[in-house]
Design a protein around this motif. Structure first.
Motif, PDB file in Angstrom:
ATOM      1  N   GLN A 258      67.799  10.367  10.194  1.00 38.30           N
ATOM      2  CA  GLN A 258      68.151  10.520   8.782  1.00 38.30           C
ATOM      3  C   GLN A 258      69.662  10.454   8.576  1.00 38.30           C
ATOM      4  OE1 GLN A 258      66.281  14.249   7.862  1.00 38.30           O
ATOM      5  NE2 GLN A 258      64.208  13.397   7.965  1.00 38.30           N
ATOM      6  N   VAL A 259      70.425  11.085   9.461  1.00 40.78           N
ATOM      7  CA  VAL A 259      71.888  11.051   9.358  1.00 40.78           C
ATOM      8  C   VAL A 259      72.402   9.628   9.583  1.00 40.78           C
ATOM      9  CG1 VAL A 259      74.054  11.871  10.377  1.00 40.78           C
ATOM     10  CG2 VAL A 259      72.175  13.471   9.984  1.00 40.78           C
ATOM     11  N   ARG A 260      71.789   8.912  10.521  1.00 41.59           N
ATOM     12  CA  ARG A 260      72.205   7.517  10.771  1.00 41.59           C
ATOM     13  C   ARG A 260      71.934   6.642   9.548  1.00 41.59           C
ATOM     14  NH1 ARG A 260      73.639   6.280  15.922  1.00 41.59           N
ATOM     15  NH2 ARG A 260      72.862   7.512  17.686  1.00 41.59           N
ATOM     16  N   ARG A 261      70.790   6.883   8.888  1.00 41.47           N
ATOM     17  CA  ARG A 261      70.448   6.077   7.710  1.00 41.47           C
ATOM     18  C   ARG A 261      71.301   6.448   6.507  1.00 41.47           C
ATOM     19  NH1 ARG A 261      65.020   7.017   9.358  1.00 41.47           N
ATOM     20  NH2 ARG A 261      64.834   8.648   7.766  1.00 41.47           N
ATOM     21  N   ASP A 262      71.632   7.724   6.387  1.00 44.90           N
ATOM     22  CA  ASP A 262      72.376   8.211   5.219  1.00 44.90           C
ATOM     23  C   ASP A 262      73.569   9.034   5.696  1.00 44.90           C
ATOM     24  OD1 ASP A 262      73.361   9.198   2.868  1.00 44.90           O
ATOM     25  OD2 ASP A 262      71.563  10.325   2.306  1.00 44.90           O
ATOM     26  N   PRO A 263      74.716   8.378   5.909  1.00 40.26           N
ATOM     27  CA  PRO A 263      75.896   9.080   6.434  1.00 40.26           C
ATOM     28  C   PRO A 263      76.352  10.263   5.584  1.00 40.26           C
ATOM     29  CG  PRO A 263      76.202   6.700   6.539  1.00 40.26           C
ATOM     30  CD  PRO A 263      74.960   6.943   5.747  1.00 40.26           C
ATOM     31  N   THR A 267      77.789  15.731   6.556  1.00 44.82           N
ATOM     32  CA  THR A 267      78.431  17.003   6.191  1.00 44.82           C
ATOM     33  C   THR A 267      77.426  18.146   6.273  1.00 44.82           C
ATOM     34  OG1 THR A 267      79.898  15.814   4.681  1.00 44.82           O
ATOM     35  CG2 THR A 267      79.799  18.189   4.436  1.00 44.82           C
ATOM     36  N   ALA A 268      76.214  17.912   5.810  1.00 45.93           N
ATOM     37  CA  ALA A 268      75.172  18.945   5.894  1.00 45.93           C
ATOM     38  C   ALA A 268      74.839  19.266   7.343  1.00 45.93           C
ATOM     39  CB  ALA A 268      73.917  18.483   5.160  1.00 45.93           C
ATOM     40  N   ALA A 357      88.847  23.503   5.891  1.00 42.28           N
ATOM     41  CA  ALA A 357      88.816  22.142   5.342  1.00 42.28           C
ATOM     42  C   ALA A 357      89.247  21.127   6.389  1.00 42.28           C
ATOM     43  CB  ALA A 357      89.717  22.054   4.113  1.00 42.28           C
ATOM     44  N   PHE A 358      90.240  21.496   7.204  1.00 43.53           N
ATOM     45  CA  PHE A 358      90.695  20.594   8.259  1.00 43.53           C
ATOM     46  C   PHE A 358      89.602  20.412   9.311  1.00 43.53           C
ATOM     47  CE2 PHE A 358      92.814  19.949  12.408  1.00 43.53           C
ATOM     48  CZ  PHE A 358      93.399  18.717  12.147  1.00 43.53           C
ATOM     49  N   ALA A 359      88.919  21.497   9.671  1.00 39.44           N
ATOM     50  CA  ALA A 359      87.834  21.408  10.652  1.00 39.44           C
ATOM     51  C   ALA A 359      86.752  20.443  10.166  1.00 39.44           C
ATOM     52  CB  ALA A 359      87.238  22.790  10.900  1.00 39.44           C
ATOM     53  N   ARG A 360      86.404  20.549   8.882  1.00 38.40           N
ATOM     54  CA  ARG A 360      85.415  19.629   8.322  1.00 38.40           C
ATOM     55  C   ARG A 360      85.903  18.183   8.437  1.00 38.40           C
ATOM     56  NH1 ARG A 360      83.382  19.110   1.968  1.00 38.40           N
ATOM     57  NH2 ARG A 360      82.447  17.042   2.241  1.00 38.40           N
ATOM     58  N   ALA A 361      87.150  17.935   8.036  1.00 33.84           N
ATOM     59  CA  ALA A 361      87.686  16.568   8.064  1.00 33.84           C
ATOM     60  C   ALA A 361      87.720  16.020   9.485  1.00 33.84           C
ATOM     61  CB  ALA A 361      89.084  16.546   7.455  1.00 33.84           C
ATOM     62  N   GLU A 362      88.153  16.850  10.432  1.00 36.53           N
ATOM     63  CA  GLU A 362      88.265  16.394  11.821  1.00 36.53           C
ATOM     64  C   GLU A 362      86.895  16.065  12.408  1.00 36.53           C
ATOM     65  OE1 GLU A 362      89.915  17.973  16.166  1.00 36.53           O
ATOM     66  OE2 GLU A 362      90.136  19.233  14.384  1.00 36.53           O
ATOM     67  N   ILE A 363      85.949  16.985  12.292  1.00 39.18           N
ATOM     68  CA  ILE A 363      84.628  16.786  12.908  1.00 39.18           C
ATOM     69  C   ILE A 363      83.876  15.662  12.203  1.00 39.18           C
ATOM     70  CG2 ILE A 363      82.428  17.897  13.445  1.00 39.18           C
ATOM     71  CD1 ILE A 363      84.125  20.580  13.401  1.00 39.18           C
ATOM     72  N   GLU A 364      83.993  15.610  10.876  1.00 36.46           N
ATOM     73  CA  GLU A 364      83.324  14.567  10.108  1.00 36.46           C
ATOM     74  C   GLU A 364      83.870  13.189  10.469  1.00 36.46           C
ATOM     75  OE1 GLU A 364      83.501  14.419   5.595  1.00 36.46           O
ATOM     76  OE2 GLU A 364      81.774  15.711   5.913  1.00 36.46           O
ATOM     77  N   ALA A 367      82.717  12.378  14.195  1.00 37.28           N
ATOM     78  CA  ALA A 367      81.276  12.156  14.295  1.00 37.28           C
ATOM     79  C   ALA A 367      80.872  10.853  13.617  1.00 37.28           C
ATOM     80  CB  ALA A 367      80.522  13.333  13.680  1.00 37.28           C
ATOM     81  N   ALA A 368      81.491  10.546  12.482  1.00 35.41           N
ATOM     82  CA  ALA A 368      81.190   9.289  11.786  1.00 35.41           C
ATOM     83  C   ALA A 368      81.587   8.080  12.623  1.00 35.41           C
ATOM     84  CB  ALA A 368      81.907   9.259  10.438  1.00 35.41           C
ATOM     85  N   MET A 369      82.637   8.212  13.448  1.00 32.08           N
ATOM     86  CA  MET A 369      83.027   7.136  14.358  1.00 32.08           C
ATOM     87  C   MET A 369      82.048   7.007  15.520  1.00 32.08           C
ATOM     88  SD  MET A 369      87.144   7.561  14.749  1.00 32.08           S
ATOM     89  CE  MET A 369      87.198   6.258  16.002  1.00 32.08           C
ATOM     90  N   LEU A 370      81.615   8.164  16.051  1.00 31.70           N
ATOM     91  CA  LEU A 370      80.804   8.157  17.268  1.00 31.70           C
ATOM     92  C   LEU A 370      79.363   7.710  17.039  1.00 31.70           C
ATOM     93  CD1 LEU A 370      81.923  11.444  19.092  1.00 31.70           C
ATOM     94  CD2 LEU A 370      82.629   9.102  19.573  1.00 31.70           C
TER      95      LEU A 370
END
Length: 406
Positions: A258-263, A267-268, A357-364, A367-370
């Motif tokens: 589901q995450v792969r289909r809907d990036p 965040t969730a 907020a920085f933690a969210r930006a960094e991990i997001e 993860a979106a790259m990986l």
């Protein structure tokens, strides 16, 4: 007299191996759990933990004078209140928001791509030790404006600092080693601070060196403590959360798909990872006066540990709390990285984590790259998953196989 639960010790090897299987029993049978070996109380119910974290007058951060200040080389943000806390927190937050954050995201992408490159053709990597840990340190060095070439040495010093802060029991020998790491890190930082005072740039250390509080510039000791504060706060949760995110998605393949289909679901998935397996498991406070929880008295001056992992799985706060569910309606993804978060993984109240907020930006970003690169990602043959840590907790390693990128 404090009641000691006969069947659970937070300091036992059995608890360290898997705290999560003990949380329900603690909440139900020993919600105010006393550990005589360290004369401390452990709270596991969501309601009690939130009460402690949000009432900063009744439950202070005085304990950090002993737990953190010796290796931070001075007072940290969590020890401050009033105008001083507001002013210094604002300076630090500015280093993680706005234009600074956009510059950091570009640097995160570049750093992640560089670290990933050698593994893409192999189809195998340890997401913790090959990638997550070095990336977390490199990203933090970029924010601070420290030399990337020094990352391994800084990481070694930081490891000693983190051990001092997060160990509930520390031998005299380990205590000396940790303090030596802190002294060497301070000696490394002082010439940097001196140069930034003379010739400031756009980095966070420069902002700290040129900032004023009550019309007076911060001392070298103040700046050093805040630098080490940021170093610890920015590196500890990041690599753990990234690895835990992939662990949960691999073990829940339908949610991975589901995450792969809907990036936009990413965040969730990160927010649910933080709730389900928070990288910071314990937050200490000191009771300023006598307090009562669930009919149990906690005396003035006592150290109280908020058990974040247990609180985040309290059925009074979350439905089916032991399930990993990125569609959880009671999580509130939109507010999960703000002061209004329902989970307690960033703390709560006055001393909530400044880097949420920085933690969210960094991990997001990472993860979106990986996810597109790690096609058909799975555990490597023979890999046995294991976590470690009582105060902060995460995977020891995460060996993954995936379809190589040609």
């Amino acid at each position: 007299m404090p009641v000691v639960h006969p069947h659970v010790s937070v300091l036992s090897e059995d608890f360290a191996a898997d705290p999560y299987r003990h949380f329900a029993r603690l909440r139900e049978q020993s919600p105010v759990h006393y550990e005589p070996a360290i004369d401390s109380y452990f709270l596991s119910r969501y309601e009690d933990v939130r009460r402690v974290l949000t009432d900063h007058e009744a439950f202070t951060t005085e304990t950090l004078q002993v737990r953190a200040e010796p290796v931070m080389r001075g007072p940290v943000l969590a020890q401050m209140t009033g105008a001083e806390h507001t002013a210094k927190r604002k300076i630090v937050v500015q280093g993680f928001t706005g234009r600074a954050l956009q510059d950091q995201i570009r640097a995160i992408r570049a750093g992640a791509a560089e670290l990933m490159a050698p593994f893409l053709a192999r189809g195998r990597m340890d997401l913790v030790n090959d990638f997550g840990k070095p990336l977390a340190v490199l990203v933090t060095l970029d924010v601070l404006g420290l030399e990337r070439r020094d990352w391994q040495q800084v990481a070694a010093w930081h490891s000693g600092v983190a051990e001092f802060i997060t160990s509930l029991t520390l031998t005299p020998e380990r205590r000396r080693d940790c303090l030596e790491c802190a002294e060497q890190l301070e000696a490394y930082l002082l010439p940097v601070i001196e140069r930034r005072r003379r010739d400031p740039g756009d980095d966070l250390i420069s902002k700290l060196c040129t900032a004023e509080f009550d019309g007076i510039a911060m001392s070298d000791r103040d700046v050093t403590a805040l630098i080490i504060n940021v170093l610890a706060a920015a590196t500890e949760p990041a690599d753990k959360t990234l690895a835990l995110l992939f662990r949960h998605l691999i073990e829940h393949p339908e949610q991975m798909a589901q995450v792969r289909r809907d990036p936009e679901l990413l965040t969730a998935a990160i927010a649910e990872t933080l709730r389900h397996t928070p990288p910071v498991q314990l937050i200490p406070r000191q009771a300023e006066g006598d307090a009562v929880f669930v009919g149990t008295a906690v005396p003035a001056g006592a150290t109280v540990f908020c058990m974040i992992g247990a609180a985040n799985r309290d059925p009074e706060a979350f439905t089916a709390p032991d399930a990993f569910d990125i569609h959880r309606p009671d999580l509130g993804t939109a507010r999960s990285f703000t002061a209004a978060a329902q989970h307690l993984s960033f703390g709560a109240g006055l001393h909530q984590c400044v880097g949420a907020a920085f933690a969210r930006a960094e991990i997001e970003t990472v993860a979106a790259m990986l996810l597109p690169l790690l096609d058909r990602v799975r555990y490597s043959p023979g890999f046995q998953y294991r976590e470690s840590g009582l105060y902060t907790r995460g995977p020891v390693s995460l060996s993954l196989d995936f379809t190589p990128v040609r």
